[in-house]
Design an enzyme around this catalytic site. Structure first.
Site, PDB file in Angstrom:
ATOM      1  N   ASP A   2       0.006  -0.905  -2.297  1.00 38.32           N
ATOM      2  CA  ASP A   2       0.108  -2.346  -2.111  1.00 38.32           C
ATOM      3  C   ASP A   2       1.354  -2.821  -2.848  1.00 38.32           C
ATOM      4  O   ASP A   2       1.333  -3.004  -4.069  1.00 38.32           O
ATOM      5  CB  ASP A   2      -1.142  -3.034  -2.662  1.00 38.32           C
ATOM      6  N   LYS A  64      10.265  -8.743  -2.379  1.00 41.41           N
ATOM      7  CA  LYS A  64       9.514  -8.372  -1.166  1.00 41.41           C
ATOM      8  C   LYS A  64       9.737  -9.378  -0.051  1.00 41.41           C
ATOM      9  O   LYS A  64       9.876  -8.999   1.120  1.00 41.41           O
ATOM     10  CB  LYS A  64       8.029  -8.290  -1.511  1.00 41.41           C
ATOM     11  N   ASP A 162      -6.553 -13.443   2.671  1.00 42.25           N
ATOM     12  CA  ASP A 162      -5.841 -12.771   1.585  1.00 42.25           C
ATOM     13  C   ASP A 162      -4.687 -13.673   1.149  1.00 42.25           C
ATOM     14  O   ASP A 162      -3.676 -13.781   1.850  1.00 42.25           O
ATOM     15  CB  ASP A 162      -5.320 -11.417   2.078  1.00 42.25           C
TER      16      ASP A 162
END
Length: 495
Positions: A2, A64, A162
């Site tokens: 992750d 990211k 999420d």
């Protein structure tokens, strides 16, 4: 693995069980940070996090989210792109996993936000390969959560929300008969807990300006301290109704040192961030509409991601699901654990389980009529391959130009450009050539486009990544584009 916006985690499958992997410091998460020092060194992970306050300008956050863009950080002769930064962080995670196992990794699955574009996915895949990871698959983060949740439940329809530090993913998933079947997925790769933190920072910055006449804009050290205080306040307000933020010597003003002491209530915080919560609502409502389901069809709700701990998020999900109580037990390590299970499926260590993931965005071709002809509809199970046959609209057209777009509108100008292909054609009357365009989404949702003149067999091909998109975008901005756009294909009369 992750690879998170703020923190990253690794889990491994050992003897049929998922186990979190501690890093070299014994923690189960590693900061998703790189830092460039004045001496020209590059620090990664925990070491970068330790000096983020002292070196904020060269310790970028959320690399990211910049994957697939031209973003970079530079200090002296050292320059890192987002892909470079991701590769360094993933390499550190690989080293931790191999130290834990005592052997090299044989397979890796990387989790990716469902809302990530195809160039972002391609960039993450390259970063993983650069990090020395044997990457077998990219998996959507909510699908990874579903894999982890399947260990606890079966035969049910689950809404998964999420909300991490930088991204929101929402999926509706059916669990049962050995399958994890995603019906619909949606996401926002620019919405996460950091946005809630930013609202507190803006609120505090305004207070300092009004009370002390000091503008903190451009003060990197003050901004870093405010961000850390804002995150701490957000976390505290998940448990209490009121918190006090204290930052002595935050800056220097006309009257001397500026000390910040500000009380913030949960009600004030939720007022400051109400529009962010509404963006969450829109994605939940969208996937229910896409899946043609109602709240009554949902058996269980799973909330994961650190920002999902905020009470307002849980309250929203209860209202949208008819009062169902969200399950939060998977928040630590859910994404990494689900990715580890998927790796086990692909290596044969996990039996009788099949994940059917989705592509979150539609793919289409711009036609001469000025509209988009859809090749692949969003929420199509991947891998998938779809083809459509087009023709020409003028006599003796020398070429056809294929503008490949990603998005949900009929107007290609409102969609995201992925690629432009040019295919030469022999002279022929209009409507005679047959040009077959194939869109092939592989299991990682990487898109491969092929255009073939069925009369001659000539082909043009492209795999969508950052370079493909940058070339296409430059072409659309150029003076050549109006002429090339006139060579767009025409749909067949019976299509």
């Amino acid at each position: 693995m992750d690879f998170g916006t703020r923190n990253s985690a690794v889990a491994v499958l050992e003897a049929g069980k998922v186990r979190p992997v501690p890093n070299a410091q014994g923690a189960q998460t590693t900061p998703s940070l790189v830092s460039l020092t004045a001496e020209g060194d590059v620090l990664v992970g925990t070491a970068a996090g330790r000096q983020a306050l002292a070196n904020p300008a060269h310790t970028p956050r959320a690399a990211k989210l910049e994957l697939g863009t031209g973003w970079r950080v530079t200090r002296g002769d050292v320059r890192l792109t987002a892909e470079d930064a991701a590769g360094l962080i993933l390499a550190r995670l690989r080293q931790d996993a191999e130290a834990h196992l005592g052997r090299p990794l044989t397979a890796a699955v990387l989790a990716v936000p469902a809302g990530f574009r195809r160039d972002q996915r391609a960039a993450l895949l390259r970063a993983g390969e650069r990090a020395g990871l044997p990457v077998m698959r990219l998996i959507n983060e909510p699908s990874a959560v579903a894999m982890a949740y399947r260990l606890h439940r079966d035969d049910c329809t689950v809404l998964i929300v999420d909300l991490g530090a930088g991204t929101l993913d929402v999926s509706l998933v059916d669990l049962g008969d050995g399958t994890v079947l995603a019906w619909a997925t949606a996401g926002d790769s620019r919405l996460g807990g950091d946005d809630w933190d930013r609202r507190i920072v803006e609120h505090l910055t305004d207070r300092v300006r009004l009370r002390h006449g000091v503008d903190l804009t451009g003060d990197a050290t003050a901004a870093q301290r405010l961000r850390e205080a804002a995150e701490a306040a957000k976390i505290e307000l998940s448990a209490v109704r009121t918190t006090t933020l204290r930052l002595p010597y935050l800056a220097t003003g006309p009257d001397g040192p500026v000390h910040l002491e500000e009380e913030l209530t949960r009600e004030e915080f939720e007022t400051l961030t109400r529009d962010l919560l509404e963006r969450c609502r829109a994605h939940v409502e969208r996937i229910l509409a896409d899946a043609e389901r109602t709240p009554a069809d949902i058996d269980r709700v799973v909330l994961t991601g650190g920002a999902a701990r905020m009470p307002a998020v849980g309250d929203l999900i209860r209202r949208l699901t008819g009062g169902r109580e969200p399950h939060r037990g998977l928040i630590p390590g859910a994404v990494a654990g689900g990715a580890a299970l998927q790796a086990g499926i692909m290596t044969g260590d996990v039996k009788d389980v099949l994940l059917l993931d989705l592509t979150p965005h539609s793919i289409g071709i711009e036609t001469v009529e000025g509209t988009t002809t859809e090749l692949i509809e969003r929420n199509t199970t991947i891998p998938t391959k779809r083809s459509e046959v087009f023709t020409t609209h003028t006599d003796h057209q020398s070429a056809v130009v294929l503008h490949v777009v990603e998005g949900e509108g009929e107007d290609p100008a409102r969609d995201r450009t992925l690629a432009v292909l040019e295919l030469a054609l022999p002279p022929a009357p209009r409507g005679v050539p047959r040009i077959e365009v194939t869109a092939d989404c592989d299991p990682n949702d990487i898109l491969h486009i092929t255009a073939e003149d069925l009369g001659t067999g000539n082909k043009a091909v492209a795999t969508v990544d950052q370079a493909t998109m940058e070339r296409a975008a430059a072409l659309l901005r150029s003076s050549r584009w109006p002429g090339l756009r006139a060579l767009a294909p025409a749909t067949l009369p019976d299509s």
